[in-house]
Design a protein around this motif. Structure first.
Motif, PDB file in Angstrom:
ATOM      1  N   SER A   1      16.779   4.529   0.034  1.00  0.00           N
ATOM      2  CA  SER A   1      17.726   5.617   0.309  1.00  0.00           C
ATOM      3  C   SER A   1      17.095   6.712   1.156  1.00  0.00           C
ATOM      4  O   SER A   1      17.740   7.290   2.014  1.00  0.00           O
ATOM      5  N   LEU A   2      15.813   7.028   0.870  1.00  0.00           N
ATOM      6  CA  LEU A   2      15.186   8.178   1.541  1.00  0.00           C
ATOM      7  C   LEU A   2      14.240   7.761   2.654  1.00  0.00           C
ATOM      8  O   LEU A   2      13.652   8.609   3.311  1.00  0.00           O
ATOM      9  N   ASN A   3      14.079   6.439   2.842  1.00  0.00           N
ATOM     10  CA  ASN A   3      13.197   5.927   3.880  1.00  0.00           C
ATOM     11  C   ASN A   3      11.781   6.499   3.767  1.00  0.00           C
ATOM     12  O   ASN A   3      11.189   6.956   4.753  1.00  0.00           O
ATOM     13  N   THR A   4      11.245   6.470   2.566  1.00  0.00           N
ATOM     14  CA  THR A   4       9.923   7.037   2.269  1.00  0.00           C
ATOM     15  C   THR A   4       9.234   6.145   1.242  1.00  0.00           C
ATOM     16  O   THR A   4       9.899   5.663   0.329  1.00  0.00           O
ATOM     17  N   PRO A   5       7.922   5.924   1.367  1.00  0.00           N
ATOM     18  CA  PRO A   5       7.232   5.168   0.308  1.00  0.00           C
ATOM     19  C   PRO A   5       7.314   5.910  -1.032  1.00  0.00           C
ATOM     20  O   PRO A   5       7.162   7.135  -1.065  1.00  0.00           O
ATOM     21  N   VAL A   6       7.579   5.174  -2.087  1.00  0.00           N
ATOM     22  CA  VAL A   6       7.657   5.781  -3.422  1.00  0.00           C
ATOM     23  C   VAL A   6       6.708   5.021  -4.345  1.00  0.00           C
ATOM     24  O   VAL A   6       6.786   3.799  -4.453  1.00  0.00           O
TER      25      VAL A   6
ATOM     26  N   SER B   1      -3.510   6.749  -0.191  1.00  0.00           N
ATOM     27  CA  SER B   1      -3.798   6.879   1.234  1.00  0.00           C
ATOM     28  C   SER B   1      -5.292   6.809   1.503  1.00  0.00           C
ATOM     29  O   SER B   1      -5.718   6.514   2.603  1.00  0.00           O
ATOM     30  N   LEU B   2      -6.092   7.068   0.474  1.00  0.00           N
ATOM     31  CA  LEU B   2      -7.546   7.086   0.656  1.00  0.00           C
ATOM     32  C   LEU B   2      -8.237   5.966  -0.107  1.00  0.00           C
ATOM     33  O   LEU B   2      -9.455   5.892  -0.146  1.00  0.00           O
ATOM     34  N   SER B   3      -7.437   5.083  -0.710  1.00  0.00           N
ATOM     35  CA  SER B   3      -7.999   4.095  -1.628  1.00  0.00           C
ATOM     36  C   SER B   3      -8.997   3.168  -0.945  1.00  0.00           C
ATOM     37  O   SER B   3      -8.831   2.763   0.193  1.00  0.00           O
ATOM     38  N   ARG B   4     -10.061   2.837  -1.689  1.00  0.00           N
ATOM     39  CA  ARG B   4     -11.002   1.855  -1.158  1.00  0.00           C
ATOM     40  C   ARG B   4     -10.754   0.497  -1.815  1.00  0.00           C
ATOM     41  O   ARG B   4     -11.460  -0.463  -1.573  1.00  0.00           O
ATOM     42  N   SER B   5      -9.741   0.459  -2.693  1.00  0.00           N
ATOM     43  CA  SER B   5      -9.477  -0.779  -3.405  1.00  0.00           C
ATOM     44  C   SER B   5      -8.943  -1.850  -2.453  1.00  0.00           C
ATOM     45  O   SER B   5      -8.045  -1.598  -1.657  1.00  0.00           O
ATOM     46  N   PRO B   6      -9.491  -3.070  -2.537  1.00  0.00           N
ATOM     47  CA  PRO B   6      -8.951  -4.143  -1.707  1.00  0.00           C
ATOM     48  C   PRO B   6      -7.598  -4.624  -2.235  1.00  0.00           C
ATOM     49  O   PRO B   6      -6.833  -5.272  -1.538  1.00  0.00           O
ATOM     50  N   HIS B   7      -7.295  -4.298  -3.502  1.00  0.00           N
ATOM     51  CA  HIS B   7      -6.042  -4.767  -4.105  1.00  0.00           C
ATOM     52  C   HIS B   7      -4.909  -3.812  -3.760  1.00  0.00           C
ATOM     53  O   HIS B   7      -4.362  -3.155  -4.620  1.00  0.00           O
ATOM     54  N   THR B   8      -4.589  -3.710  -2.480  1.00  0.00           N
ATOM     55  CA  THR B   8      -3.528  -2.794  -2.110  1.00  0.00           C
ATOM     56  C   THR B   8      -2.196  -3.507  -2.209  1.00  0.00           C
ATOM     57  O   THR B   8      -2.122  -4.717  -2.313  1.00  0.00           O
ATOM     58  N   ASN B   9      -1.146  -2.748  -2.186  1.00  0.00           N
ATOM     59  CA  ASN B   9       0.194  -3.330  -2.214  1.00  0.00           C
ATOM     60  C   ASN B   9       0.956  -2.772  -1.027  1.00  0.00           C
ATOM     61  O   ASN B   9       0.451  -1.925  -0.294  1.00  0.00           O
ATOM     62  N   SER B  10       2.195  -3.245  -0.839  1.00  0.00           N
ATOM     63  CA  SER B  10       2.926  -2.849   0.369  1.00  0.00           C
ATOM     64  C   SER B  10       3.210  -1.350   0.385  1.00  0.00           C
ATOM     65  O   SER B  10       3.225  -0.738   1.449  1.00  0.00           O
ATOM     66  N   VAL B  11       3.409  -0.744  -0.792  1.00  0.00           N
ATOM     67  CA  VAL B  11       3.730   0.689  -0.798  1.00  0.00           C
ATOM     68  C   VAL B  11       2.527   1.517  -0.353  1.00  0.00           C
ATOM     69  O   VAL B  11       2.642   2.393   0.505  1.00  0.00           O
TER      70      VAL B  11
ATOM     71  N   ASN C   1       0.047   0.522   1.423  1.00  0.00           N
ATOM     72  CA  ASN C   1      -0.206   0.259   2.840  1.00  0.00           C
ATOM     73  C   ASN C   1       0.690   1.114   3.726  1.00  0.00           C
ATOM     74  O   ASN C   1       0.268   1.616   4.761  1.00  0.00           O
ATOM     75  N   GLU C   2       1.935   1.287   3.294  1.00  0.00           N
ATOM     76  CA  GLU C   2       2.870   2.116   4.058  1.00  0.00           C
ATOM     77  C   GLU C   2       2.403   3.580   4.047  1.00  0.00           C
ATOM     78  O   GLU C   2       2.488   4.274   5.058  1.00  0.00           O
ATOM     79  N   VAL C   3       1.863   4.032   2.887  1.00  0.00           N
ATOM     80  CA  VAL C   3       1.342   5.402   2.818  1.00  0.00           C
ATOM     81  C   VAL C   3       0.180   5.553   3.802  1.00  0.00           C
ATOM     82  O   VAL C   3       0.087   6.540   4.540  1.00  0.00           O
ATOM     83  N   LYS C   4      -0.698   4.538   3.833  1.00  0.00           N
ATOM     84  CA  LYS C   4      -1.846   4.586   4.756  1.00  0.00           C
ATOM     85  C   LYS C   4      -1.367   4.643   6.209  1.00  0.00           C
ATOM     86  O   LYS C   4      -1.912   5.382   7.020  1.00  0.00           O
ATOM     87  N   ASN C   5      -0.336   3.851   6.530  1.00  0.00           N
ATOM     88  CA  ASN C   5       0.217   3.883   7.888  1.00  0.00           C
ATOM     89  C   ASN C   5       0.699   5.276   8.236  1.00  0.00           C
ATOM     90  O   ASN C   5       0.480   5.765   9.326  1.00  0.00           O
ATOM     91  N   ARG C   6       1.373   5.889   7.278  1.00  0.00           N
ATOM     92  CA  ARG C   6       1.929   7.211   7.534  1.00  0.00           C
ATOM     93  C   ARG C   6       0.830   8.241   7.740  1.00  0.00           C
ATOM     94  O   ARG C   6       0.983   9.184   8.505  1.00  0.00           O
ATOM     95  N   LEU C   7      -0.301   8.062   7.028  1.00  0.00           N
ATOM     96  CA  LEU C   7      -1.422   8.985   7.209  1.00  0.00           C
ATOM     97  C   LEU C   7      -1.962   8.844   8.630  1.00  0.00           C
ATOM     98  O   LEU C   7      -2.310   9.818   9.275  1.00  0.00           O
ATOM     99  N   ARG C   8      -1.997   7.613   9.121  1.00  0.00           N
ATOM    100  CA  ARG C   8      -2.466   7.384  10.496  1.00  0.00           C
ATOM    101  C   ARG C   8      -1.518   8.035  11.509  1.00  0.00           C
ATOM    102  O   ARG C   8      -1.943   8.682  12.442  1.00  0.00           O
TER     103      ARG C   8
END
Ligand SMILES: [Zn+2]
Length: 396
Positions: free
Chosen positions: A166-171, A367-377, A379-386
Protein backbone atom coordinates in the motif's frame (compact mmCIF):
# COMPACT_ATOMS: atom_id res chain seq x y z
CA UNK A 1 29.04 -2.46 -0.81
CA UNK A 2 31.99 -4.70 -0.05
CA UNK A 3 32.20 -6.42 3.32
CA UNK A 4 34.83 -4.19 4.92
CA UNK A 5 32.98 -1.07 3.74
CA UNK A 6 29.80 -2.32 5.33
CA UNK A 7 31.75 -3.06 8.54
CA UNK A 8 33.16 0.50 8.55
CA UNK A 9 29.70 2.01 8.00
CA UNK A 10 28.27 -0.18 10.74
CA UNK A 11 31.02 0.80 13.19
CA UNK A 12 30.57 4.52 12.44
CA UNK A 13 26.80 4.20 12.86
CA UNK A 14 27.16 2.34 16.15
CA UNK A 15 30.18 3.99 17.78
CA UNK A 16 30.62 7.20 15.79
CA UNK A 17 31.84 9.87 15.72
CA UNK A 18 35.05 7.87 15.72
CA UNK A 19 38.64 8.44 14.59
CA UNK A 20 40.27 6.60 11.71
CA UNK A 21 42.88 5.13 14.05
CA UNK A 22 40.20 3.76 16.36
CA UNK A 23 38.30 2.27 13.41
CA UNK A 24 41.41 0.54 12.09
CA UNK A 25 42.13 -0.88 15.56
CA UNK A 26 38.56 -2.00 16.30
CA UNK A 27 38.02 -3.64 12.92
CA UNK A 28 41.56 -4.94 12.42
CA UNK A 29 41.83 -3.23 9.03
CA UNK A 30 45.01 -2.10 7.28
CA UNK A 31 45.43 1.60 6.42
CA UNK A 32 44.85 1.15 2.66
CA UNK A 33 41.72 -1.00 3.17
CA UNK A 34 40.26 1.55 5.58
CA UNK A 35 41.03 4.42 3.18
CA UNK A 36 39.35 2.56 0.33
CA UNK A 37 36.24 1.94 2.42
CA UNK A 38 35.94 5.47 3.76
CA UNK A 39 36.50 6.92 0.25
CA UNK A 40 33.57 4.82 -1.01
CA UNK A 41 31.35 6.11 1.82
CA UNK A 42 32.48 9.75 1.34
CA UNK A 43 31.76 9.58 -2.40
CA UNK A 44 28.23 8.42 -1.67
CA UNK A 45 27.61 11.18 0.85
CA UNK A 46 27.01 8.73 3.70
CA UNK A 47 29.78 9.87 6.05
CA UNK A 48 31.40 13.17 6.86
CA UNK A 49 34.41 14.55 8.77
CA UNK A 50 33.70 16.18 12.11
CA UNK A 51 36.19 18.14 14.17
CA UNK A 52 36.20 17.62 17.87
CA UNK A 53 38.38 19.51 20.30
CA UNK A 54 40.06 17.27 22.85
CA UNK A 55 39.23 18.23 26.45
CA UNK A 56 42.93 18.45 27.30
CA UNK A 57 43.58 21.09 24.63
CA UNK A 58 45.96 20.59 21.72
CA UNK A 59 45.20 19.69 18.13
CA UNK A 60 41.53 18.98 17.34
CA UNK A 61 40.95 15.37 16.34
CA UNK A 62 39.19 14.61 13.06
CA UNK A 63 36.40 12.14 13.60
CA UNK A 64 34.17 10.36 11.13
CA UNK A 65 30.40 10.48 11.52
CA UNK A 66 27.29 9.70 9.50
CA UNK A 67 25.59 12.28 7.30
CA UNK A 68 22.57 11.98 9.52
CA UNK A 69 19.94 13.10 7.05
CA UNK A 70 20.95 10.85 4.16
CA UNK A 71 18.00 8.66 5.12
CA UNK A 72 15.12 8.44 7.57
CA UNK A 73 13.27 5.58 9.20
CA UNK A 74 9.88 5.23 10.88
CA UNK A 75 9.72 3.00 13.96
CA UNK A 76 6.39 2.00 15.46
CA UNK A 77 5.48 0.09 18.60
CA UNK A 78 2.02 -1.46 18.60
CA UNK A 79 -0.14 -2.26 21.59
CA UNK A 80 -3.73 -3.50 21.74
CA UNK A 81 -5.19 0.00 21.85
CA UNK A 82 -2.54 2.43 20.64
CA UNK A 83 0.49 2.93 18.41
CA UNK A 84 3.58 4.96 19.31
CA UNK A 85 5.97 5.99 16.57
CA UNK A 86 9.18 7.90 15.90
CA UNK A 87 10.88 9.23 12.79
CA UNK A 88 14.67 9.00 13.12
CA UNK A 89 17.65 9.90 10.96
CA UNK A 90 20.67 7.65 10.37
CA UNK A 91 22.12 8.71 13.74
CA UNK A 92 18.95 7.45 15.41
CA UNK A 93 18.11 10.98 16.50
CA UNK A 94 14.36 11.33 16.96
CA UNK A 95 13.13 14.01 14.54
CA UNK A 96 9.49 13.77 15.60
CA UNK A 97 7.16 11.32 17.26
CA UNK A 98 3.48 10.45 17.46
CA UNK A 99 0.97 8.51 19.52
CA UNK A 100 -2.35 7.44 18.01
CA UNK A 101 -5.27 5.35 19.21
CA UNK A 102 -5.30 2.06 17.31
CA UNK A 103 -7.52 -0.95 17.73
CA UNK A 104 -5.63 -4.16 16.92
CA UNK A 105 -8.74 -6.34 16.99
CA UNK A 106 -11.21 -6.79 14.15
CA UNK A 107 -10.93 -7.18 10.40
CA UNK A 108 -9.99 -3.58 9.71
CA UNK A 109 -6.91 -3.46 11.97
CA UNK A 110 -4.34 -3.60 9.16
CA UNK A 111 -6.25 -1.06 7.07
CA UNK A 112 -6.38 1.26 10.08
CA UNK A 113 -2.67 0.84 10.73
CA UNK A 114 -1.94 1.55 7.05
CA UNK A 115 -4.01 4.74 7.24
CA UNK A 116 -2.09 5.89 10.34
CA UNK A 117 1.27 5.12 8.76
CA UNK A 118 0.39 6.76 5.43
CA UNK A 119 -0.28 10.02 7.25
CA UNK A 120 3.17 9.92 8.88
CA UNK A 121 5.05 8.65 5.81
CA UNK A 122 3.88 11.85 4.05
CA UNK A 123 5.69 13.91 6.69
CA UNK A 124 9.06 12.27 6.01
CA UNK A 125 11.50 14.58 4.20
CA UNK A 126 14.09 12.83 2.06
CA UNK A 127 14.55 9.11 1.48
CA UNK A 128 12.46 6.82 3.71
CA UNK A 129 14.55 3.66 4.17
CA UNK A 130 11.69 1.68 5.63
CA UNK A 131 9.21 1.19 8.45
CA UNK A 132 9.99 -0.99 11.46
CA UNK A 133 7.06 -2.36 13.45
CA UNK A 134 7.53 -3.89 16.90
CA UNK A 135 4.59 -5.88 18.27
CA UNK A 136 3.93 -8.43 21.01
CA UNK A 137 4.01 -11.60 18.93
CA UNK A 138 5.87 -13.79 16.49
CA UNK A 139 6.81 -13.26 12.83
CA UNK A 140 6.65 -16.49 10.83
CA UNK A 141 7.79 -15.17 7.45
CA UNK A 142 10.07 -12.13 7.37
CA UNK A 143 9.52 -11.55 3.64
CA UNK A 144 5.73 -11.44 3.95
CA UNK A 145 5.74 -9.94 7.44
CA UNK A 146 3.29 -12.60 8.62
CA UNK A 147 2.29 -11.92 12.22
CA UNK A 148 0.84 -14.05 15.01
CA UNK A 149 -0.15 -12.42 18.28
CA UNK A 150 -2.65 -13.66 20.82
CA UNK A 151 -2.38 -10.28 22.56
CA UNK A 152 -3.36 -8.33 19.43
CA UNK A 153 -5.79 -11.00 18.19
CA UNK A 154 -3.70 -11.66 15.05
CA UNK A 155 -3.48 -15.11 13.51
CA UNK A 156 -1.36 -15.53 10.39
CA UNK A 157 -1.93 -11.95 9.27
CA UNK A 158 0.22 -10.68 6.35
CA UNK A 159 0.76 -7.29 7.99
CA UNK A 160 4.15 -6.46 6.45
CA UNK A 161 3.26 -7.32 2.85
CA UNK A 162 -0.09 -5.51 2.96
CA UNK A 163 1.37 -2.27 4.35
CA UNK A 164 4.45 -2.49 2.16
CA UNK A 165 2.34 -2.81 -1.01
CA UNK A 166 0.00 0.00 0.00
CA UNK A 167 2.76 2.46 0.94
CA UNK A 168 5.45 1.25 -1.47
CA UNK A 169 7.98 1.05 1.37
CA UNK A 170 9.91 -1.86 2.93
CA UNK A 171 8.27 -2.93 6.19
CA UNK A 172 10.10 -5.01 8.78
CA UNK A 173 8.13 -6.66 11.56
CA UNK A 174 9.78 -7.88 14.72
CA UNK A 175 8.79 -9.09 18.16
CA UNK A 176 8.79 -6.01 20.40
CA UNK A 177 11.06 -7.52 23.04
CA UNK A 178 13.60 -8.17 20.29
CA UNK A 179 13.38 -4.55 19.13
CA UNK A 180 14.12 -3.52 22.70
CA UNK A 181 17.12 -5.87 22.81
CA UNK A 182 18.45 -4.33 19.58
CA UNK A 183 18.08 -0.80 21.03
CA UNK A 184 19.91 -1.85 24.17
CA UNK A 185 22.66 -3.45 22.13
CA UNK A 186 23.12 -0.41 19.86
CA UNK A 187 22.56 2.50 22.25
CA UNK A 188 21.84 1.24 25.76
CA UNK A 189 23.23 -0.88 28.56
CA UNK A 190 24.13 -3.67 26.12
CA UNK A 191 26.41 -1.49 24.01
CA UNK A 192 29.66 -2.83 25.44
CA UNK A 193 28.36 -6.32 26.19
CA UNK A 194 28.28 -9.22 23.71
CA UNK A 195 26.02 -11.59 25.65
CA UNK A 196 22.95 -10.33 27.44
CA UNK A 197 19.29 -11.07 28.10
CA UNK A 198 16.42 -8.57 28.03
CA UNK A 199 13.44 -9.67 30.08
CA UNK A 200 10.14 -7.81 29.93
CA UNK A 201 7.47 -8.00 32.59
CA UNK A 202 3.87 -6.94 32.26
CA UNK A 203 0.78 -8.15 30.42
CA UNK A 204 3.05 -10.87 29.03
CA UNK A 205 6.59 -11.97 29.88
CA UNK A 206 9.15 -11.86 27.09
CA UNK A 207 12.83 -12.31 26.45
CA UNK A 208 15.29 -11.03 23.87
CA UNK A 209 18.61 -12.89 23.67
CA UNK A 210 21.73 -11.20 22.32
CA UNK A 211 24.40 -13.85 21.78
CA UNK A 212 27.85 -12.92 20.49
CA UNK A 213 26.58 -9.44 19.70
CA UNK A 214 23.70 -10.62 17.50
CA UNK A 215 20.03 -10.99 18.28
CA UNK A 216 19.31 -14.70 18.59
CA UNK A 217 16.27 -15.56 16.45
CA UNK A 218 16.14 -19.37 16.61
CA UNK A 219 14.99 -21.44 13.66
CA UNK A 220 11.28 -20.77 14.17
CA UNK A 221 11.36 -17.92 16.72
CA UNK A 222 12.86 -17.75 20.22
CA UNK A 223 12.54 -16.01 23.56
CA UNK A 224 9.10 -17.34 24.52
CA UNK A 225 10.15 -16.94 28.13
CA UNK A 226 6.60 -16.38 29.40
CA UNK A 227 5.74 -19.88 28.24
CA UNK A 228 8.45 -21.87 29.98
CA UNK A 229 6.77 -24.27 32.40
CA UNK A 230 6.82 -22.83 35.91
CA UNK A 231 4.33 -24.88 37.91
CA UNK A 232 2.92 -28.37 37.58
CA UNK A 233 -0.89 -28.64 37.60
CA UNK A 234 -1.06 -24.93 36.83
CA UNK A 235 -3.73 -22.80 35.21
CA UNK A 236 -4.37 -22.81 31.45
CA UNK A 237 -2.31 -20.21 29.58
CA UNK A 238 -3.26 -18.07 26.54
CA UNK A 239 -0.94 -20.32 24.50
CA UNK A 240 -2.97 -23.44 25.32
CA UNK A 241 -0.42 -25.03 27.70
CA UNK A 242 -0.82 -25.28 31.46
CA UNK A 243 1.33 -23.76 34.21
CA UNK A 244 3.39 -21.36 32.05
CA UNK A 245 5.37 -18.61 33.85
CA UNK A 246 2.82 -16.07 32.58
CA UNK A 247 0.00 -17.85 34.42
CA UNK A 248 1.64 -16.92 37.74
CA UNK A 249 3.89 -13.91 37.13
CA UNK A 250 2.23 -11.71 34.46
CA UNK A 251 0.36 -8.58 35.59
CA UNK A 252 -3.09 -10.09 34.79
CA UNK A 253 -2.20 -13.24 36.81
CA UNK A 254 -1.20 -11.17 39.85
CA UNK A 255 -4.27 -8.96 39.51
CA UNK A 256 -6.55 -12.01 39.27
CA UNK A 257 -5.00 -13.45 42.41
CA UNK A 258 -5.51 -10.15 44.27
CA UNK A 259 -9.17 -10.10 43.26
CA UNK A 260 -9.67 -13.75 44.33
CA UNK A 261 -8.10 -12.97 47.71
CA UNK A 262 -10.37 -9.94 48.11
CA UNK A 263 -7.49 -7.41 48.33
CA UNK A 264 -8.86 -5.31 45.45
CA UNK A 265 -12.07 -5.11 43.42
CA UNK A 266 -12.26 -6.49 39.89
CA UNK A 267 -11.96 -3.04 38.31
CA UNK A 268 -8.92 -1.91 40.34
CA UNK A 269 -5.86 -0.84 38.34
CA UNK A 270 -2.36 -2.25 38.76
CA UNK A 271 -1.34 1.04 40.41
CA UNK A 272 -4.14 0.61 43.02
CA UNK A 273 -2.91 -2.91 43.69
CA UNK A 274 0.72 -1.81 44.07
CA UNK A 275 -0.28 0.92 46.55
CA UNK A 276 -2.20 -1.57 48.69
CA UNK A 277 0.69 -4.06 48.61
CA UNK A 278 3.22 -1.36 49.60
CA UNK A 279 1.13 -0.46 52.63
CA UNK A 280 0.63 -4.04 53.84
CA UNK A 281 3.64 -6.34 53.98
CA UNK A 282 1.49 -9.45 54.30
CA UNK A 283 -0.41 -8.67 51.10
CA UNK A 284 2.87 -7.87 49.34
CA UNK A 285 4.32 -11.25 50.29
CA UNK A 286 1.15 -13.10 49.39
CA UNK A 287 0.96 -11.54 45.92
CA UNK A 288 4.58 -11.12 44.87
CA UNK A 289 6.81 -13.63 46.65
CA UNK A 290 5.87 -16.72 44.62
CA UNK A 291 5.86 -14.91 41.22
CA UNK A 292 9.25 -13.35 42.05
CA UNK A 293 10.74 -16.68 43.11
CA UNK A 294 9.40 -18.47 40.02
CA UNK A 295 10.69 -15.69 37.78
CA UNK A 296 14.13 -15.99 39.42
CA UNK A 297 14.13 -19.76 39.05
CA UNK A 298 13.04 -19.69 35.39
CA UNK A 299 15.63 -17.03 34.60
CA UNK A 300 18.34 -18.99 36.42
CA UNK A 301 17.65 -21.90 34.07
CA UNK A 302 18.29 -19.64 31.09
CA UNK A 303 21.40 -18.13 32.70
CA UNK A 304 22.77 -21.64 33.30
CA UNK A 305 22.40 -22.37 29.58
CA UNK A 306 23.59 -19.08 28.04
CA UNK A 307 25.90 -17.56 30.69
CA UNK A 308 25.09 -13.88 29.99
CA UNK A 309 27.13 -10.94 31.33
CA UNK A 310 24.07 -8.79 31.82
CA UNK A 311 20.35 -9.21 32.50
CA UNK A 312 18.12 -6.23 31.70
CA UNK A 313 14.64 -6.16 33.17
CA UNK A 314 12.06 -3.83 31.64
CA UNK A 315 8.40 -3.58 30.63
CA UNK A 316 5.44 -1.90 32.34
CA UNK A 317 5.60 -4.50 35.14
CA UNK A 318 8.81 -2.98 36.59
CA UNK A 319 6.60 -0.22 38.05
CA UNK A 320 6.29 -2.58 41.04
CA UNK A 321 9.89 -3.87 41.01
CA UNK A 322 10.44 -2.90 44.67
CA UNK A 323 7.94 -5.67 45.52
CA UNK A 324 9.75 -8.28 43.37
CA UNK A 325 13.39 -7.45 43.95
CA UNK A 326 14.40 -9.26 47.10
CA UNK A 327 12.71 -12.64 46.48
CA UNK A 328 13.71 -12.53 42.81
CA UNK A 329 17.39 -11.86 43.48
CA UNK A 330 17.62 -14.61 46.14
CA UNK A 331 15.95 -17.16 43.89
CA UNK A 332 18.06 -16.24 40.84
CA UNK A 333 21.32 -16.42 42.75
CA UNK A 334 20.44 -19.67 44.52
CA UNK A 335 19.67 -21.41 41.22
CA UNK A 336 22.56 -20.26 39.03
CA UNK A 337 25.68 -22.43 39.17
CA UNK A 338 28.53 -20.69 41.00
CA UNK A 339 30.81 -20.35 37.95
CA UNK A 340 28.17 -18.36 36.03
CA UNK A 341 27.10 -16.13 38.93
CA UNK A 342 28.91 -13.11 37.45
CA UNK A 343 26.05 -11.37 35.69
CA UNK A 344 24.85 -7.84 36.45
CA UNK A 345 21.15 -7.14 36.75
CA UNK A 346 19.82 -3.74 35.61
CA UNK A 347 16.22 -2.62 35.84
CA UNK A 348 15.04 -0.10 33.25
CA UNK A 349 11.99 2.08 33.71
CA UNK A 350 9.18 1.55 31.26
CA UNK A 351 9.27 3.80 28.19
CA UNK A 352 7.01 3.35 25.13
CA UNK A 353 9.17 5.69 23.07
CA UNK A 354 12.24 3.53 23.60
CA UNK A 355 10.38 0.57 22.12
CA UNK A 356 9.42 2.63 19.06
CA UNK A 357 13.07 3.66 18.74
CA UNK A 358 13.90 -0.06 18.86
CA UNK A 359 11.55 -0.71 15.93
CA UNK A 360 13.41 1.93 13.91
CA UNK A 361 16.73 0.37 14.96
CA UNK A 362 15.64 -2.90 13.33
CA UNK A 363 15.46 -1.10 9.98
CA UNK A 364 18.75 0.75 10.53
CA UNK A 365 20.38 -2.52 11.50
CA UNK A 366 19.02 -4.21 8.37
CA UNK A 367 20.60 -1.47 6.26
CA UNK A 368 23.94 -2.07 7.96
CA UNK A 369 23.68 -5.80 8.59
CA UNK A 370 26.71 -7.98 8.04
CA UNK A 371 24.58 -11.10 8.21
CA UNK A 372 24.70 -13.23 5.07
CA UNK A 373 21.18 -14.46 5.89
CA UNK A 374 19.42 -11.47 4.41
CA UNK A 375 15.89 -11.47 3.13
CA UNK A 376 14.15 -9.51 0.40
CA UNK A 377 12.94 -6.80 2.79
CA UNK A 378 16.36 -5.98 4.24
CA UNK A 379 17.86 -6.09 0.74
CA UNK A 380 15.32 -3.47 -0.32
CA UNK A 381 16.30 -1.34 2.72
CA UNK A 382 19.96 -1.64 1.67
CA UNK A 383 19.06 -0.56 -1.87
CA UNK A 384 17.26 2.45 -0.53
CA UNK A 385 20.29 3.41 1.58
CA UNK A 386 22.38 3.32 -1.59
CA UNK A 387 19.85 5.48 -3.44
CA UNK A 388 19.73 7.83 -0.46
CA UNK A 389 23.51 8.05 -0.41
CA UNK A 390 23.67 8.76 -4.16
CA UNK A 391 21.38 11.73 -3.66
CA UNK A 392 22.51 12.49 -0.11
CA UNK A 393 23.79 15.99 -0.77
CA UNK A 394 20.59 17.01 -2.52
CA UNK A 395 18.50 15.92 0.47
CA UNK A 396 20.60 17.41 3.25
ZN1 LIG B 1 1.89 -20.29 27.79
Amino acid sequence: MRDSTNEVLRAIATYGPISRAQLARDLGLSGPTLTQSTRYLFERGLITELEQSPSTGGRPATLLGLVANAGQVLGVKLAEDHAVGVCVNLNSEILWSFEEPFSSRGEKAVAELTRILRKHVKKVRGQLLGIGIGFPGVVSSVDAGTAHSSMLGWDNLKVGLTISNSLNTPVLLENDVNTLAVTESLYGHGRDVSNFLTVTLGRGIGMGLVINGELYAGAYGAGEFGHVSAVTDGLECECGKFGCLETVASSPAIQAKAVRAGYVSANATMTDLLNIARRDKKIALDLFRVPAELLGLALANVVNVFGPELILISGEGVEGWDLWKSAFEKSLEANVVAALRKYDVEVDPWDDMKWALGASAIVLQASLSRSPHTNSVSNEVKNRLRIASDSGKRIS
